[in-house]
Design an enzyme around this catalytic site. Structure first.
Site, PDB file in Angstrom:
ATOM      1  N   CYS A 233      53.511  41.452  29.255  1.00 17.58           N
ATOM      2  CA  CYS A 233      53.030  42.552  28.412  1.00 17.58           C
ATOM      3  C   CYS A 233      54.198  43.398  27.933  1.00 17.58           C
ATOM      4  CB  CYS A 233      52.021  43.395  29.195  1.00 17.58           C
ATOM      5  SG  CYS A 233      51.346  44.769  28.225  1.00 17.58           S
TER       6      CYS A 233
ATOM      7  N   CYS B 226      53.457  47.142  27.686  1.00 18.92           N
ATOM      8  CA  CYS B 226      53.389  47.800  28.998  1.00 18.92           C
ATOM      9  C   CYS B 226      54.786  47.982  29.601  1.00 18.92           C
ATOM     10  CB  CYS B 226      52.582  46.962  29.991  1.00 18.92           C
ATOM     11  SG  CYS B 226      51.040  46.348  29.351  1.00 18.92           S
ATOM     12  N   ASP B 227      55.584  46.931  29.565  1.00 21.08           N
ATOM     13  CA  ASP B 227      56.836  46.925  30.334  1.00 21.08           C
ATOM     14  C   ASP B 227      58.099  47.019  29.491  1.00 21.08           C
ATOM     15  OD1 ASP B 227      55.303  46.610  32.595  1.00 21.08           O
ATOM     16  OD2 ASP B 227      55.393  44.429  32.558  1.00 21.08           O
TER      17      ASP B 227
HETATM   18  C1  LIG Z   1      51.915  42.770  34.594  1.00 25.50           C
HETATM   19  C2  LIG Z   1      51.030  43.710  33.808  1.00 25.50           C
HETATM   20  C3  LIG Z   1      51.482  44.988  33.541  1.00 25.50           C
HETATM   21  C4  LIG Z   1      50.679  45.870  32.830  1.00 25.50           C
HETATM   22  N1  LIG Z   1      51.141  47.132  32.606  1.00 25.50           N
HETATM   23  C5  LIG Z   1      50.372  48.001  31.916  1.00 25.50           C
HETATM   24  C6  LIG Z   1      50.839  49.325  31.661  1.00 25.50           C
HETATM   25  O1  LIG Z   1      51.957  49.700  32.050  1.00 25.50           O
HETATM   26  N2  LIG Z   1      50.008  50.143  30.967  1.00 25.50           N
HETATM   27  C7  LIG Z   1      48.785  49.759  30.507  1.00 25.50           C
HETATM   28  O2  LIG Z   1      48.070  50.561  29.903  1.00 25.50           O
HETATM   29  N3  LIG Z   1      48.321  48.507  30.735  1.00 25.50           N
HETATM   30  C8  LIG Z   1      49.097  47.630  31.419  1.00 25.50           C
HETATM   31  N4  LIG Z   1      48.644  46.353  31.621  1.00 25.50           N
HETATM   32  C9  LIG Z   1      47.331  45.976  31.099  1.00 25.50           C
HETATM   33  C10 LIG Z   1      46.231  46.541  32.004  1.00 25.50           C
HETATM   34  O3  LIG Z   1      46.524  46.194  33.326  1.00 25.50           O
HETATM   35  C11 LIG Z   1      44.880  45.978  31.597  1.00 25.50           C
HETATM   36  O4  LIG Z   1      44.638  46.276  30.230  1.00 25.50           O
HETATM   37  C12 LIG Z   1      43.771  46.625  32.439  1.00 25.50           C
HETATM   38  O5  LIG Z   1      44.032  46.476  33.815  1.00 25.50           O
HETATM   39  C13 LIG Z   1      42.426  45.980  32.121  1.00 25.50           C
HETATM   40  O6  LIG Z   1      41.482  46.599  32.917  1.00 25.50           O
HETATM   41  P1  LIG Z   1      40.042  45.994  33.205  1.00 25.50           P
HETATM   42  O7  LIG Z   1      39.312  47.056  33.929  1.00 25.50           O
HETATM   43  O8  LIG Z   1      39.469  45.464  31.966  1.00 25.50           O
HETATM   44  O9  LIG Z   1      40.227  44.738  34.141  1.00 25.50           O
HETATM   45  P2  LIG Z   1      41.289  44.192  35.178  1.00 25.50           P
HETATM   46  O10 LIG Z   1      42.416  45.142  35.419  1.00 25.50           O
HETATM   47  O11 LIG Z   1      41.625  42.829  34.703  1.00 25.50           O
HETATM   48  O12 LIG Z   1      40.442  44.107  36.526  1.00 25.50           O
HETATM   49  C14 LIG Z   1      39.325  43.311  36.665  1.00 25.50           C
HETATM   50  C15 LIG Z   1      39.016  43.175  38.145  1.00 25.50           C
HETATM   51  O13 LIG Z   1      37.744  42.567  38.303  1.00 25.50           O
HETATM   52  C16 LIG Z   1      37.806  41.597  39.337  1.00 25.50           C
HETATM   53  N5  LIG Z   1      36.820  40.566  39.127  1.00 25.50           N
HETATM   54  C17 LIG Z   1      36.858  39.533  38.245  1.00 25.50           C
HETATM   55  N6  LIG Z   1      35.767  38.749  38.390  1.00 25.50           N
HETATM   56  C18 LIG Z   1      35.027  39.315  39.395  1.00 25.50           C
HETATM   57  C19 LIG Z   1      33.793  38.961  40.002  1.00 25.50           C
HETATM   58  N7  LIG Z   1      33.117  37.875  39.624  1.00 25.50           N
HETATM   59  N8  LIG Z   1      33.320  39.734  41.005  1.00 25.50           N
HETATM   60  C20 LIG Z   1      33.998  40.849  41.397  1.00 25.50           C
HETATM   61  N9  LIG Z   1      35.192  41.222  40.845  1.00 25.50           N
HETATM   62  C21 LIG Z   1      35.690  40.467  39.869  1.00 25.50           C
HETATM   63  C22 LIG Z   1      39.236  41.038  39.201  1.00 25.50           C
HETATM   64  O14 LIG Z   1      39.651  40.423  40.392  1.00 25.50           O
HETATM   65  C23 LIG Z   1      40.014  42.316  38.927  1.00 25.50           C
HETATM   66  O15 LIG Z   1      40.359  42.938  40.111  1.00 25.50           O
HETATM   67  C24 LIG Z   1      49.408  45.456  32.356  1.00 25.50           C
HETATM   68  C25 LIG Z   1      48.948  44.170  32.634  1.00 25.50           C
HETATM   69  C26 LIG Z   1      49.746  43.294  33.345  1.00 25.50           C
HETATM   70  C27 LIG Z   1      49.257  41.902  33.654  1.00 25.50           C
END
Ligand SMILES: Cc1cc2nc3c(=O)[nH]c(=O)nc-3n(C[C@H](O)[C@H](O)[C@H](O)COP(=O)(O)OP(=O)(O)OC[C@H]3O[C@@H](n4cnc5c(N)ncnc54)[C@H](O)[C@@H]3O)c2cc1C
Length: 357
Positions: free
Chosen positions: A145, A148-149
């Protein structure tokens, strides 16, 4: 067990939805996952070290931010279960779902649970290429990303590499040119898959070198557990020739996998598997099922946008549940609050949200 509002997933979208829903007295039940899809509860931010763009924090560790969100969800009244939802049936109401036993994503527990409404916040996973050195330098040079980084000091005025040939790769590379001394883009094919305009922007940027028919072979860097990436071995797949180029960072832009396998055949998805929601809302094509965060957003994929859509999902679920209750109380009690149903005077009723929200 029956619940009014089930939240599946525990990233910023799930927790924001939980905070809003709990404050609206919906008593949400969240399944945070037990290493669902190999990602810890708390989601993608638990895989990064420093977050510098979440409002309110100049810098916060990804794990700390998610711990704080979890604590706030619980404080507001969310029940959190550390298990993974393994199957859902959205064909009838109440919706039915089943849980994987702890740490086992092959089998399902026998007990059937039910929910009146569901918020899907299962997120997405950035694809990696499993190159040698990737695990060691993940977070110390290797990322998925740029937005992000890319601003981290370790990348400033340094040579960086992007792998990918689509529009996201172009956007990531162009973003990085603002920080890096040079950006090398490795494209597997002999042409970019990106739009013409994006391809032109990339190829005319003086800081960019595009290496067609090239792939990454190995990531190298300092020894020691906290060593930083310093170079990369790449290979021309046409000639087989290998070379080592200086690179302090590698950014994968080879796509994301939305966590939607549970909903295949039950909810509308696009060609990449992202859930499709009605524009401007978090409504899926099944009434009472809402989707928030990266699972329905292939464009922004940020913590703050995920949190924003989690808030929307909770407010929309609350409204929808209230409408169901009014409808169930019978026609006399139905003051016309059901979606789009005109009142006696012909106006579409205005929904009054919980004043505590
Ligand atoms: C390396 C990295 C660095 C990043 N840095 C930044 C940053 O600095 N700033 C920023 O704004 N964004 C950053 N992002 C992006 C950000 O992390 C994502 O946009 C955000 O986390 C998405 O949130 P979400 O709630 O949609 O889901 P996610 O963060 O993807 O979380 C979903 C969760 O649901 C769980 N899950 C999935 N299926 C199931 C199931 N069937 N039952 C129960 N639980 C389940 C998963 O295990 C996970 O824990 C980064 C991403 C990455 C990969």
């Amino acid at each position: 067990m029956h619940t009014k509002l089930l939240i599946i997933g525990s990233g910023p979208a799930g927790h924001t939805a939980a905070i809003y829903a709990a404050r609206a007295d919906l008593k949400p039940l969240m399944y945070e996952g037990f290493l669902a899809l190999g990602i810890a509860a708390g989601g993608q931010l638990t895989t990064t070290d420093e977050v510098e763009n979440y409002p309110g924090y100049k810098m916060i560790k990804g794990t700390t931010l998610m711990d704080e969100m979890r604590a706030q969800s619980e404080h507001c009244g969310t029940e959190i279960v550390s298990q993974t939802v393994g199957k859902v049936d959205l064909s009838q109401r109440p919706f039915r779902y089943w849980i994987h036993p702890m740490g086992d994503e092959e089998t399902l527990e026998e007990e059937t649970h039910t929910a009146d409404s569901i918020i899907i916040a299962t997120g997405a996973k950035a694809r990696r290429l499993d190159l040698p050195g990737e695990e060691k330098f993940w977070g110390n040079g290797v990322s998925a990303c740029a937005v992000c980084d890319g601003s981290l000091p370790i990348f400033r005025e340094k040579p960086l590499v992007v792998i990918g040939g689509g529009d996201s790769a172009v956007e990531e590379a162009l973003y990085l040119t603002k920080k890096a001394s040079k950006v090398t883009v490795l494209v597997r094919r002999d042409v970019l898959r990106a739009s013409k305009i994006n391809a032109r922007r990339l190829s005319t940027n003086p800081k960019v070198e595009i290496k067609y028919t090239h792939q990454g072979v190995e990531i190298k860097g300092d020894g020691g557990p906290r060593g930083l990436m310093k170079s990369m071995v790449i290979q021309n797949s046409k000639t087989g020739e290998k070379e080592e180029i200086p690179a302090n960072g590698l950014f994968y832009a080879v796509g994301h996998e939305p966590a939607t396998h549970l909903f295949k055949g039950q909810l509308k998805m696009d060609e990449d598997g992202y859930l499709i929601t009605t524009p401007g809302t978090t409504e899926t094509d099944v009434e009472g099922v809402f989707a928030a965060g990266d699972v329905q957003d292939k464009k922004y994929r940020q913590a703050v946008t995920s949190a924003g859509s989690g808030c929307m999902a909770a407010l929309e679920a609350e409204k929808w549940l209230a409408e169901q209750e009014i409808a169930a109380d019978g026609p006399e009690a139905d003051l016309g609050a059901k979606k789009g149903k005109p009142q006696a005077n012909g106006d579409v009723p205005e929904y009054r949200s919980n004043p505590l929200l």
